[in-house]
Design an enzyme around this catalytic site. Structure first.
Site, PDB file in Angstrom:
ATOM      1  N   TRP A   1     123.104  31.155  29.719  1.00 46.98           N
ATOM      2  CA  TRP A   1     122.033  30.418  29.024  1.00 46.98           C
ATOM      3  C   TRP A   1     121.608  29.142  29.745  1.00 46.98           C
ATOM      4  O   TRP A   1     121.296  28.128  29.109  1.00 46.98           O
ATOM      5  CB  TRP A   1     122.439  30.086  27.579  1.00 46.98           C
ATOM      6  CG  TRP A   1     123.596  30.851  27.046  1.00 46.98           C
ATOM      7  CD1 TRP A   1     123.538  32.095  26.476  1.00 46.98           C
ATOM      8  CD2 TRP A   1     124.980  30.473  27.066  1.00 46.98           C
ATOM      9  NE1 TRP A   1     124.800  32.499  26.141  1.00 46.98           N
ATOM     10  CE2 TRP A   1     125.699  31.526  26.492  1.00 46.98           C
ATOM     11  CE3 TRP A   1     125.665  29.352  27.526  1.00 46.98           C
ATOM     12  CZ2 TRP A   1     127.082  31.491  26.357  1.00 46.98           C
ATOM     13  CZ3 TRP A   1     127.042  29.320  27.402  1.00 46.98           C
ATOM     14  CH2 TRP A   1     127.726  30.376  26.821  1.00 46.98           C
ATOM     15  N   GLY A   2     121.567  29.172  31.083  1.00 49.07           N
ATOM     16  CA  GLY A   2     121.109  28.001  31.831  1.00 49.07           C
ATOM     17  C   GLY A   2     122.127  26.879  31.934  1.00 49.07           C
ATOM     18  O   GLY A   2     121.868  25.872  32.589  1.00 49.07           O
TER      19      GLY A   2
ATOM     20  N   ASP B   1     118.941  31.700  24.098  1.00 45.55           N
ATOM     21  CA  ASP B   1     118.388  32.981  23.639  1.00 45.55           C
ATOM     22  C   ASP B   1     116.907  32.866  23.274  1.00 45.55           C
ATOM     23  O   ASP B   1     116.470  31.889  22.662  1.00 45.55           O
ATOM     24  CB  ASP B   1     119.137  33.457  22.388  1.00 45.55           C
ATOM     25  CG  ASP B   1     120.542  33.918  22.715  1.00 45.55           C
ATOM     26  OD1 ASP B   1     120.997  33.708  23.858  1.00 45.55           O
ATOM     27  OD2 ASP B   1     121.182  34.488  21.818  1.00 45.55           O
TER      28      ASP B   1
ATOM     29  N   ASP C   1     128.930  37.298  28.857  1.00 48.13           N
ATOM     30  CA  ASP C   1     128.550  36.102  28.120  1.00 48.13           C
ATOM     31  C   ASP C   1     129.600  35.011  28.342  1.00 48.13           C
ATOM     32  O   ASP C   1     130.627  35.261  28.958  1.00 48.13           O
ATOM     33  CB  ASP C   1     128.437  36.468  26.627  1.00 48.13           C
ATOM     34  CG  ASP C   1     127.147  35.953  26.014  1.00 48.13           C
ATOM     35  OD1 ASP C   1     126.794  34.792  26.310  1.00 48.13           O
ATOM     36  OD2 ASP C   1     126.516  36.686  25.241  1.00 48.13           O
TER      37      ASP C   1
HETATM   38  C1  GLA Z   1     124.633  35.407  23.163  1.00 54.53           C
HETATM   39  C2  GLA Z   1     123.679  36.007  24.190  1.00 54.53           C
HETATM   40  C3  GLA Z   1     122.782  37.011  23.521  1.00 54.53           C
HETATM   41  C4  GLA Z   1     123.604  38.082  22.823  1.00 54.53           C
HETATM   42  C5  GLA Z   1     124.563  37.443  21.848  1.00 54.53           C
HETATM   43  C6  GLA Z   1     125.552  38.450  21.285  1.00 54.53           C
HETATM   44  O1  GLA Z   1     123.955  34.600  22.275  1.00 54.53           O
HETATM   45  O2  GLA Z   1     122.947  35.011  24.823  1.00 54.53           O
HETATM   46  O3  GLA Z   1     121.911  37.580  24.463  1.00 54.53           O
HETATM   47  O4  GLA Z   1     124.303  38.824  23.798  1.00 54.53           O
HETATM   48  O5  GLA Z   1     125.335  36.421  22.473  1.00 54.53           O
HETATM   49  O6  GLA Z   1     126.425  37.866  20.368  1.00 54.53           O
END
Ligand code: GLA
Length: 632
Positions: free
Chosen positions: A257-258, A278, A191
């Site tokens: 996330w893009g 998400d 992440d």
């Molecule tokens: C981010 C990711 C999710 C998840 C959360 C965990 O938002 O995009 O998919 O892994 O963190 O905290």
């Protein structure tokens, strides 16, 4: 030759700004080599289960092993769902004495060791013994998404400031060695919250709770994001994964996330890469995430996949009381070659849910070895038609009603690149029902329904394949996008975590202007001097496409500057290389000039490179490889 040196100079500058130092000085120079990521264990999209959508960070050993056992007992594992991935919440802290990461043994009793060092090896051993694979989660920064964004969720890291720095930053080699060589994991999701959410102005930083990390990502602004730096951090993790997984049996999952224009470069760095924020179990957010991949077919290939996020089948708008919506979500994820990661507490899965997640024919589309992401062949805000070319030359087609009202859709043979005068046979993959039509067929769709078919017909190109039918074998090694532009055609849904506070979602994921199948980089019809092409590759000038050739003898295309070009004076030359050697080049072409035919002998060539060179600085205008095809 003047145009050449100009282009060289402009592109060298570009490279410094947008790619790593390892890249070539001239990104248009042929390499004779496929450059998209294909080193790891993701020749088809990864399948499995992840804890986050089911439990958020409230996870423990029973929940994880219960879901793993359910994968085996329900037969889902035998159908391909093999990865069991721990998401946020597994960690306790980083040991101060030596920086070793410590697992939360209170939640994962099998990880406890007498000396307190903890080990997930017993857990991964058990998963491997069940025929499964194990995945773990980390962050590219010092701190985690939970710490930055959802600190009220359970199982946040504990201890002093240093102990709570559980992310990879400054510990890449040590952590990757621990997770893969010592603990035996097979996948890591990385992440990016730690490099995004802790500026020195943050009140928690000011209060001494966390060390500052001046953000290098601003998800709302490509301009405020340090794309080069973000990419370099992920590349460093990639190198450590290569080093500690000599058998190549691992998956590197990027979770940005893009942001940071990752929709353009994720394919060069990891095996799967998130293209949007998400997902939530709401129809609007599903549309948002789907749209973030549906025009990116050329950016996914065997070994590296677009990831619109994990499945929410079984929950909220995709609960079993909404079977059409639940099936749509699953069918669409299968068609766009999304990783199929179940986000449900499988200990409680009903037979009806297993029927959807376990639908063999649908899984087979996702796992088809050709690895061609479906291409949108009809597009609107209301209904869409996705077509995916399969390894056996057949097609799969998804006819999708995005709305809450019934819809009538006309499916045409042309959309399938079949001959309109010959029979087309459709088999409904949910019901098994067969039907036949010539030319076109009217279909009635229920609200939120996706009709999913296998289609057989007479291919329009009898002696070969159009490049746009096989995006899995076409890689925009350099797509000509020098200054990233945010993609404006992604469904804007209310983010449930913010509701209608603030302005709402603005376009912000880079990728607009990237290479496209059957349309220009800006979603216009392909056309050269008034001649339209419903088939071909649209890309900006100053670009290089890599094309895998499996035994075809000719490459043919009709090329020119696209009619949508703004700069009417620029000159473009189209070049075709075979395994690094120049095979053909067009005459210099300008806007409005007649299209030129290319017919190139590629017998024995493994990798074809299609280069469109032009002059000038910055993003060039669209060029068109009309009807581009490989022929026998
Ligand atoms: C981010 C990711 C999710 C998840 C959360 C965990 O938002 O995009 O998919 O892994 O963190 O905290």
């Amino acid at each position: 030759m003047k145009w050449r040196s100009c282009a060289g100079a402009a592109l060298a500058v570009v490279l410094l700004a947008s790619t790593s130092s390892a890249a070539l000085a001239d990104p248009l120079a042929p390499t004779g080599r496929w450059s998209a990521y294909s080193r790891a264990a993701a020749q088809t999209p990864p399948m499995g289960w992840n804890s986050w959508n089911a439990f958020t960070s409230d996870l423990d050993e029973d929940k994880v092993m219960g879901s793993a056992q359910a994968l085996v007992d329900t037969g889902l594992a035998a159908k391909g769902y093999r990865y069991v991935n721990l998401d946020d919440g597994w960690w306790l802290k980083r040991r101060e004495s030596d920086g070793r990461m410590i697992a939360r043994a209170a939640r994962f009793p099998s990880a406890a060791t007498a000396d307190g060092a903890t080990s997930f090896r017993p857990l991964t051993d058990r998963l491997h013994g069940m025929g499964l694979k194990a995945g773990i989660y980390s962050d590219i920064g010092r701190n985690s998404c939970g710490q930055v964004f959802t600190s009220t969720f359970p199982n946040q890291p504990e201890g002093n400031v240093a102990e709570r720095e559980v992310g990879l930053y400054g510990h890449v080699d040590q952590d990757i060695a621990l997770y893969f060589a010592e603990w035996g994991f097979d996948l890591i999701k990385v992440d990016g919250c730690g490099v995004r959410g802790l500026p020195s102005s943050d009140k928690r930083v000011k209060a001494g709770e966390y060390r500052a990390f001046e953000p290098i990502i601003d998800i709302d602004s490509l301009g405020r994001t340090n794309i080069v730096k973000v990419r370099e951090l992920y590349e460093e993790v990639g190198r450590a994964l290569d080093k500690h997984n000599p058998d190549g049996d691992f998956i590197f999952s990027l979770c940005l996330w893009g942001s940071a224009d990752v929709r353009s470069w994720g394919k060069d760095v990891g095996a799967m890469s998130r293209t949007s924020e998400d997902i939530s179990p709401t129809w609007g957010r599903m549309l948002h995430n789907l749209d973030s991949v549906s025009r990116r077919a050329l950016y996914a290939h065997p070994g590296t996949w677009n990831d619109p996020d994990m499945l929410f089948v079984g929950k909220g708008d995709f609960g079993l009381e909404h079977p059409e919506a639940a099936r749509s979500h699953f069918a669409l994820w299968a068609m766009v070659n999304a990783p199929l990661l179940i986000g449900y507490d499988l200990r409680k899965a009903s037979p009806a849910l297993l029927d959807i997640l376990g639908a063999r024919e649908v899984i087979a589309l996702n796992q088809d070895p050709a690895g061609n992401q479906a291409v949108l062949t009809f597009d609107s805000d209301e209904v869409q038609v996705f077509v995916k070319t399969l390894a056996d030359g057949g097609k799969a087609v998804a006819v999708f009603n995005r709305t809450d009202a019934p819809a009538e859709v006309i499916l045409t043979a042309e959309q399938l690149k079949f001959v309109a005068s010959a029979d087309v046979d459709l088999t409904n993959l949910w019901s098994g029902e067969a039907q036949r039509f010539k030319g076109e067929r009217k279909l009635q769709l229920a609200p939120r329904q996706t009709l999913l078919f296998r289609a057989k017909g007479s291919r329009r190109l009898a002696d070969g394949i159009f490049l746009s039918e096989q995006p899995g074998a076409v890689n925009p090694a350099f797509d000509g996008v020098i200054t990233p532009i945010a993609d404006p055609i992604i469904h804007r849904a209310q983010p449930p975590w913010r509701g209608t506070r603030g302005f709402g979602e603005r376009p912000r994921y880079g990728g607009w202007g990237g290479a496209q199948a059957d349309r220009t980089p800006f979603d216009q019809e392909l056309a050269i001097a008034g001649r339209a092409f419903d088939t071909g590759i649209g890309v900006l000038g100053n670009s290089r496409l890599e094309v895998r050739n499996a035994g075809f003898r000719r490459f043919t295309a009709i090329v020119g500057v696209d009619d949508s070009a703004v700069d009417k004076a620029r000159v473009v030359t189209f070049q075709v290389y075979g395994d690094g050697k120049l095979l053909a080049r067009s005459k210099p072409a300008k806007w409005g000039q007649a299209p030129q035919d290319l017919d190139v002998d590629v017998s024995g060539v493994k990798l074809i490179e299609l280069v469109a060179r032009t002059t000038g600085q910055g993003n060039a205008d669209p060029v068109t490889w009309g009807d581009a095809a490989l022929r026998r």
